[in-house]
Write a protein that holds these residues in place. Structure first.
Motif, PDB file in Angstrom:
ATOM      1  N   TYR A 135      24.656  -3.293 -36.985  1.00 43.94           N
ATOM      2  CA  TYR A 135      24.251  -1.910 -36.747  1.00 43.94           C
ATOM      3  C   TYR A 135      24.398  -1.589 -35.256  1.00 43.94           C
ATOM      4  N   PHE A 136      24.958  -0.427 -34.945  1.00 43.03           N
ATOM      5  CA  PHE A 136      24.949   0.015 -33.548  1.00 43.03           C
ATOM      6  C   PHE A 136      25.106   1.532 -33.524  1.00 43.03           C
ATOM      7  N   GLY A 137      24.776   2.128 -32.377  1.00 41.93           N
ATOM      8  CA  GLY A 137      24.707   3.581 -32.310  1.00 41.93           C
ATOM      9  C   GLY A 137      25.827   4.227 -31.527  1.00 41.93           C
ATOM     10  N   SER A 138      26.958   3.549 -31.395  1.00 41.52           N
ATOM     11  CA  SER A 138      28.036   4.065 -30.545  1.00 41.52           C
ATOM     12  C   SER A 138      29.143   4.744 -31.343  1.00 41.52           C
ATOM     13  N   GLY A 139      28.909   5.003 -32.626  1.00 37.12           N
ATOM     14  CA  GLY A 139      29.926   5.667 -33.443  1.00 37.12           C
ATOM     15  C   GLY A 139      31.230   4.885 -33.417  1.00 37.12           C
ATOM     16  N   GLU A 163      19.600   7.471 -31.511  1.00 36.07           N
ATOM     17  CA  GLU A 163      18.124   7.421 -31.536  1.00 36.07           C
ATOM     18  C   GLU A 163      17.655   6.323 -32.491  1.00 36.07           C
ATOM     19  N   ALA A 164      18.371   6.139 -33.603  1.00 39.71           N
ATOM     20  CA  ALA A 164      17.985   5.102 -34.569  1.00 39.71           C
ATOM     21  C   ALA A 164      18.183   3.706 -33.963  1.00 39.71           C
ATOM     22  N   ALA A 165      19.204   3.569 -33.115  1.00 38.55           N
ATOM     23  CA  ALA A 165      19.415   2.269 -32.444  1.00 38.55           C
ATOM     24  C   ALA A 165      18.243   1.977 -31.521  1.00 38.55           C
ATOM     25  N   GLY A 166      17.799   2.987 -30.764  1.00 35.07           N
ATOM     26  CA  GLY A 166      16.640   2.802 -29.885  1.00 35.07           C
ATOM     27  C   GLY A 166      15.387   2.486 -30.682  1.00 35.07           C
ATOM     28  N   ALA A 186      15.403  -1.027 -31.926  1.00 37.45           N
ATOM     29  CA  ALA A 186      15.077  -1.966 -30.834  1.00 37.45           C
ATOM     30  C   ALA A 186      13.569  -2.008 -30.608  1.00 37.45           C
ATOM     31  N   ARG A 187      12.937  -0.823 -30.677  1.00 43.31           N
ATOM     32  CA  ARG A 187      11.468  -0.749 -30.544  1.00 43.31           C
ATOM     33  C   ARG A 187      10.795  -1.595 -31.614  1.00 43.31           C
ATOM     34  N   LYS A 188      11.294  -1.451 -32.845  1.00 41.15           N
ATOM     35  CA  LYS A 188      10.689  -2.174 -33.978  1.00 41.15           C
ATOM     36  C   LYS A 188      10.780  -3.681 -33.782  1.00 41.15           C
ATOM     37  N   PHE A 189      11.860  -4.104 -33.123  1.00 39.12           N
ATOM     38  CA  PHE A 189      12.038  -5.545 -32.908  1.00 39.12           C
ATOM     39  C   PHE A 189      11.487  -6.011 -31.567  1.00 39.12           C
ATOM     40  N   GLY A 190      10.662  -5.163 -30.918  1.00 35.43           N
ATOM     41  CA  GLY A 190       9.901  -5.658 -29.766  1.00 35.43           C
ATOM     42  C   GLY A 190      10.306  -5.138 -28.405  1.00 35.43           C
ATOM     43  N   ALA A 191      11.345  -4.299 -28.328  1.00 35.96           N
ATOM     44  CA  ALA A 191      11.749  -3.775 -27.007  1.00 35.96           C
ATOM     45  C   ALA A 191      10.681  -2.812 -26.482  1.00 35.96           C
ATOM     46  N   ASP A 192      10.526  -2.777 -25.170  1.00 32.57           N
ATOM     47  CA  ASP A 192       9.573  -1.832 -24.572  1.00 32.57           C
ATOM     48  C   ASP A 192      10.193  -0.421 -24.620  1.00 32.57           C
ATOM     49  N   VAL A 218      16.746   3.607 -22.967  1.00 30.63           N
ATOM     50  CA  VAL A 218      18.020   3.343 -22.284  1.00 30.63           C
ATOM     51  C   VAL A 218      19.103   2.963 -23.291  1.00 30.63           C
ATOM     52  N   LEU A 219      18.722   2.215 -24.313  1.00 28.69           N
ATOM     53  CA  LEU A 219      19.704   1.868 -25.352  1.00 28.69           C
ATOM     54  C   LEU A 219      20.220   3.138 -26.038  1.00 28.69           C
ATOM     55  N   THR A 220      19.319   4.046 -26.358  1.00 26.99           N
ATOM     56  CA  THR A 220      19.734   5.327 -26.959  1.00 26.99           C
ATOM     57  C   THR A 220      20.687   6.066 -26.014  1.00 26.99           C
ATOM     58  N   GLU A 221      20.352   6.064 -24.721  1.00 30.86           N
ATOM     59  CA  GLU A 221      21.215   6.759 -23.748  1.00 30.86           C
ATOM     60  C   GLU A 221      22.603   6.116 -23.668  1.00 30.86           C
ATOM     61  N   TYR A 222      22.637   4.779 -23.652  1.00 28.94           N
ATOM     62  CA  TYR A 222      23.947   4.103 -23.604  1.00 28.94           C
ATOM     63  C   TYR A 222      24.760   4.415 -24.863  1.00 28.94           C
TER      64      TYR A 222
END
Ligand SMILES: NC(=O)c1ccc[n+]([C@@H]2O[C@H](COP(=O)([O-])OP(=O)(O)OC[C@H]3O[C@@H](n4cnc5c(N)ncnc54)[C@H](OP(=O)(O)O)[C@@H]3O)[C@@H](O)[C@H]2O)c1
Length: 290
Positions: free
Chosen positions: A158-162, A225-228, A231-237, A243-247
């Motif tokens: 899964y990734f959010g970069s289309g 947004e779903a990628a971010g 990441a939150r669900k798996f423990g990212a702050d 930042v992941l959503t922005e990238y």
């Protein structure tokens, strides 16, 4: 050769830099760490450990004492402040040169907070008057290791970069480039964007993983947004998730679709491909049971 201090020394890049420098027996190699227990393999290899944090100026000054060169790796949502404190401590300690690991296309008006903060960090470094090299790393192939469970359990990446192409880099190449920048003065004063050999989309990543692991692995595009959120669900702050959503948003628009020749120029070897990464990093990690 004088002492070299590496911050972020227990991380992906920093640990490899420390081990490579120790193996070359070129200098006293000092790992600046928060938790010496996490750095026991570095100490066992011959590195000197100095304890401190990037928020604590006194520990930074003590950590950098007697050093000629600092490899400056920071992390997380206060990275600009960490870098500023470290650069000031380096000046106070009489450090000559800083090799800075920075963010892709760092810019004050860039699309991610990471690249905006790294632009501020780079400005501090330039203003410090210290000799420096800035290495801006593209998206790490190693980031995909965070999805190893969904690869194993669902056969999905899964990734959010289309369908955006990304000049993804193996973090080992950033470490190798940093070692070269420590050892030689040829790149002093330069800013170098470091990339892998080719810009690829995540369908190509999934295909490389399929070929290496012998499994049918599919890329499942999700919203940035779903990628971010994942990441939150798996423990990212929260900062890391944002930042992941922005990238992802930027990559989907083609912001990361470029490569450079700098890894080869610095290291003397071609940058590792996604197939190299799949064989040498992903497959061994995949074979470990969770
Ligand atoms: N991921 C990417 O695609 C990408 C792309 C370009 C640039 N970068 C940048 O490259 C940097 C290094 O990447 P990496 O994968 O090697 O990072 P990493 O594996 O997450 O390691 C981060 C390191 O920083 C240390 N650290 C974190 N906060 C600290 C603090 N307050 N004081 C002292 N040390 C601290 C950690 O120590 P502990 O072990 O104690 O936690 C660890 O050694 C990243 O931080 C990022 O800014 C990343």
């Amino acid at each position: 050769m004088q002492n070299i201090v590496v911050t972020g020394a227990t991380g992906n890049i920093g640990s490899r830099i420390v081990l490579e420098l120790v193996a070359r027996k070129r200098a006293d190699v000092i790992a600046f760490v928060r938790d010496p227990l996490k750095a026991s393999s570095l100490a066992a290899a011959g590195a000197v450990l100095r304890r401190g944090t990037l928020e604590d100026s006194a520990s930074l000054r003590a950590g950098f004492a007697g050093a000629d060169t600092v490899v400056l790796i920071t992390a997380g949502g206060t990275l600009a402040e960490q870098a500023k404190a470290a650069i000031e401590a380096a000046r106070a300690a009489g450090v000559r040169k800083i090799v800075r690991v920075s963010s892709l296309k760092a810019s004050l008006d860039g699309p991610t907070d990471s690249c905006r903060q790294d632009a501020r960090a780079e400005a501090h470094l330039r203003a410090s008057g210290l000799t420096h090299v800035i290495l801006r790393g593209h998206c790490f192939m190693q980031n995909t290791l965070k999805g190893i469970r969904s690869i194993r359990e669902e056969g999905n990446v899964y990734f959010g970069s289309g369908s955006g192409k990304i000049g993804m880099i193996d973090a080992r190449d950033i470490a190798d480039a940093a070692v070269a920048a420590v050892e030689r003065d040829a790149w002093d004063g330069q800013i170098l964007e470091l990339t892998g050999p080719v810009a690829i989309d995540f369908a190509t990543v999934a295909a490389a993983f399929t070929a290496e692991l012998g499994l049918n692995i599919a890329y499942v595009p999700i919203a940035p947004e779903a990628a971010g959120e994942a990441a939150r669900k798996f423990g990212a702050d929260p900062w890391t998730a944002t930042v992941l959503t922005e990238y992802c948003t930027a990559y989907a628009k083609g912001w990361g679709d470029f490569t450079t020749q700098h890894v080869a120029e610095l290291t003397g070897h071609a940058p590792r491909s996604i197939a190299d990464f799949a064989r040498e990093v992903l497959a061994p990690a995949f074979s470990l049971r969770p």
